[in-house]
Enzyme design. Sequence first.
Site: not given
Length: 279
Positions: A155-156
């Site tokens: 996600g990051y």
Amino acid sequence: MARLSNMIAVVTGGGRGIGREIALQQAREGAKVAALARTATEIEETVSLIEEAGGEAIAVSTDLIDLAAVESAFARVASELGPIDILINNHGSFQGFGPIWDCDPLVWWRDVEINLRGTFNTCRTAAPMMLAQGSGRIVNLVGGGTGNSFPHGSGYASSKAAIMRFTECLNDTTIGNNVRAFAVDPGLVRTAMTELQLSSEAGKTYLPGIQKLFEDGVNIEPSRAALLIADIAAGRFDTLAGRLLRGVDDRDALAEEMDAIVAADGRALRFSSVEQAKL
């Protein structure tokens, strides 16, 4: 005269860690600073440190994923300090660790939303102001996974890669009117974000490499990114607009290499030359 005198700088995530150091450095260089974050007490402390050193700053508490709130915050900055010359998007979230089937989907998406949507909202608000005045510089912080795989931090990584491409697109849209955008990777810095990776069970399970890097002495001082961004704000690296600069860079060497980097189309998200030739 300080090189950022009479400039107005907005620093998101300016209440602690890298963001606080960026805000302090902007003020040391003469800029008036608006520190933005959700936690009022932290940005108020940043402002107090700037004022104690003789600078001028305001704290503006806002939720960056709320576009109306961002627009209101930037209007306040312009009203109280003046037209915005520098926008530094330092805010970030990284709480979704692990393979996607183990991540809480809401946490995963929250990382993406804070990182990417927050940056979109601030740029969408600031860029027209800068275009109207005929100048401005925007710095978007990226990080791990921007140009490489990050399996347990997807996600990051996805959000930061998207911010890199967004920065390129934004710069290509605005540079003709003297508004430039840059991406900066501060490197691995010990912050509240990395402390969560080190202390949480998910972080220990899925990101043991972070602990190993710190044990091996990899711990970039936040001042490296802050000094680099001050150089960007002052125009030293305008040639590299739309490209990636790093906190670990030797700034003097980077200045000498700028033309070669541009000629090689480096520091950007690109296909390899072989793949590009096939398109």
